[in-house]
Scaffold this motif. Structure first.
Motif, mmCIF file in Angstrom:
data_model
loop_
_atom_site.group_PDB
_atom_site.id
_atom_site.type_symbol
_atom_site.label_atom_id
_atom_site.label_comp_id
_atom_site.label_asym_id
_atom_site.label_seq_id
_atom_site.Cartn_x
_atom_site.Cartn_y
_atom_site.Cartn_z
ATOM 1 N N GLY A 1 -4.169 -3.654 0.888
ATOM 2 C CA GLY A 1 -4.520 -2.258 0.627
ATOM 3 C C GLY A 1 -4.579 -1.987 -0.859
ATOM 4 N N HIS B 1 -3.898 0.483 -4.378
ATOM 5 C CA HIS B 1 -2.743 1.122 -4.988
ATOM 6 C C HIS B 1 -3.192 1.760 -6.294
ATOM 7 C CE1 HIS B 1 -2.971 -2.670 -7.190
ATOM 8 N NE2 HIS B 1 -2.757 -3.315 -6.052
ATOM 9 N N ASP C 1 0.846 -1.190 0.000
ATOM 10 C CA ASP C 1 0.000 0.000 0.000
ATOM 11 C C ASP C 1 0.886 1.246 0.000
ATOM 12 O OD1 ASP C 1 -1.785 2.039 0.465
ATOM 13 O OD2 ASP C 1 -2.668 1.168 2.269
#
Length: 526
Positions: free
Chosen positions: A478, A480, A404
């Motif tokens: 996460g 991106h 992330d």
């Protein structure tokens, strides 16, 4: 996949999740003493094999794996072949690895609506969000239900009968004197006030209370949706995918303020539910196409507790082809898909060595996640292969191959965990102890916060298990810049991290499958 037999002879050298881990195994005591060392099997989960499979699975050949399309069919055949090569059977029998998921692709329907003799226009005043059948209706049996909420501590449906009636509701949720939402007691958006999630929540509440239709006033969403629906209708484009209805006959319309006030002039000021005697004429031509899609299922039967099931899940689909560009979905969720294959291989090798899991392991690759968690919802709501009451936990993997960029502090060797403590303190503790003993990955709970504005807890397939009070863990790296872009390609995956995270899931599943007691559910689902 290779059978990595040579690794058995070097098992004593392997003490953690992978080459990226900084520490050897800790001395943390597990809840149950183990007589079998799982590290020899975890060591078969390798960056090299993960890379080889992901370059195949997220290649242009798979055409972005869009639900119901050619690429998705290629993907499910690939997964089936992998399980067959590993000699891992299907719980469906007869060499059938596919759980059929019936879907509908619905084109934009236009409605003809008049209220007390006044006509209103499609896309200017109203849009059809759902109509499973053709509708030709004249009624004055309409019930205003305020915000359309039905929660444990607040219900607009209390003491009012809406069975077989059309209900009228408005967007949002009431607040208390301190400015907090009444259902949660805090100021963060809830499932009743949070955009798209509120649409499904209010629809489900109307359906569960016996209504046959919902008309929703949501001025903000209407301004966003109406132009899109109008363009789709003009272009003759197919609309969204949904699970094929079980003939519940539910109608759902979104309207603007003019139409809402025609139905009930005091809708903006009044929150008290009441029966209306407004004359409504409604005609809708349903335009839908039935399509097929598949979940892929394989399993290893437990040796002593075969009726108790540990599910390991990931979604097999992605975004397909848009404007001539292939959305390969290497991280989302090619990374989770091939991680499950490697985890399955590790469990199979343990079984062949006489160390099969005590509980059964279901490897569940679900379709239609990108279309609204459709495959997992079909499994939990319509056709659970194993009874949900026998399902011990769901470990869901959705994007575990990247870093992330917003995460500025902490170890590179991390993973976000979401949901581990939502239903079961026991599961959370198991997860923590397994990581300390074998992996030493930094477990980041940033997105596990109840007030997380991203609401990731509700946005992947584990949630369909959690809503049924089944403990879950969601493993996630996460988002991106390549999230839901054609640039989400295999060359951008951090394969050492993918190896480490896949091994963590394996170790956690191993502990849950082999311990004497299943994780205790000590919290209620939201």
């Amino acid at each position: 996949m290779k059978q990595l037999i040579l690794l058995f002879f070097s098992a004593f050298l392997i003490t953690n999740c992978g080459t990226s881990s900084k520490s050897s195994a800790s001395s943390v005591n597990m809840n149950e003493a183990k007589t079998v060392d799982p590290t020899v099997y975890a060591s078969t989960i390798t960056a090299e094999e993960l890379k080889e499979m992901l370059y195949k699975y997220a290649s242009d050949e798979f055409e972005g794996r869009e639900t119901g399309e050619k690429g998705q069919k290629i993907a499910v055949e690939y997964l089936k072949n992998q399980y067959q090569s590993l000699e891992i059977p299907t719980p469906l029998g007869n060499d059938n690895y596919f759980q059929e998921v019936p879907l509908e692709k619905q084109s934009v329907s236009e409605a003809k609506i008049s209220v007390n003799g006044t006509e209103f226009k499609s896309f200017e005043d109203h849009i059809v969000l759902r109509a499973d059948n053709n509708i030709d209706l004249i009624t004055n049996d309409i019930v205003y239900v305020g915000y359309g909420i039905d929660a444990d501590n607040y219900s607009d449906y209390k003491n009012i009968n809406v069975k077989d009636k059309i209900v009228l509701a408005k967007a949002g949720e009431p607040k208390d004197a301190d400015g907090n939402y009444v259902t949660t007691g805090n100021s963060e958006d809830t499932k009743w006030s949070n955009g798209r999630q509120s649409l499904s929540s209010k629809r489900d509440a109307a359906l569960q209370n016996g209504a046959k239709g919902l008309i929703l006033l949501d001025s903000y969403m209407f301004i966003r949706y109406a132009p899109f629906y109008q363009r789709q209708a003009a272009n003759g484009a197919s609309g969204r995918l949904s699970l094929k209805s079980n003939d519940d006959g539910m109608i759902m319309l979104m309207v603007n303020e003019n139409l809402a006030k025609a139905l009930y002039p005091s809708i903006l000021e009044d929150e008290k539910p009441k029966e209306l005697k407004t004359n409504l004429n409604l005609a809708i031509e349903n335009k839908s196409e039935q399509i097929s899609s598949e979940n892929v299922v394989a399993y290893i039967k437990g040796s002593t507790k075969p009726d108790e099931i540990v599910v390991i899940s990931a979604h097999l689909d992605h975004e397909g082809i848009k404007n001539g560009k292939i959305y390969n979905g290497a991280d989302d969720d090619g990374s989770g898909t091939i991680a499950i294959l490697e985890i399955a291989e590790a469990f199979k090798m343990a079984e062949k060595a006489g160390h099969g899991p005590k509980r059964s392991i279901l490897f569940l690759h679900v379709t239609g996640e990108e279309k609204g968690l459709l495959g997992s919802r079909h499994y939990t709501d319509n056709d659970p292969i194993f009874p949900l009451e026998n399902t011990v936990a769901d470990l869901n993997i959705d994007m575990i191959g990247r870093i992330d960029p917003k995460r500025k502090e902490g170890d590179r060797n991390y993973v976000y965990l979401i949901g581990s403590d939502k239903l079961s303190t026991d599961l959370h503790n198991i997860s923590e102890e397994v990581n300390k003993k074998y992996c030493n990955i930094e477990l980041d709970y940033t997105y596990n916060d109840d007030n997380d504005p991203n609401r990731f807890y509700y946005r992947s397939d584990h949630y369909n298990f959690a809503k049924n009070n089944i403990p879950v863990i969601f493993y996630f790296n996460g988002t991106h810049d390549d999230y839901h872009q054609p640039s989400d390609t295999p060359n951008k995956i951090e394969y050492d991290l993918l190896e480490n995270r896949a091994r963590l899931v394996f170790y956690t599943a191993w502990e849950i499958a082999n311990r004497a007691n299943k994780p205790v559910v000590d919290k209620a689902t939201e």
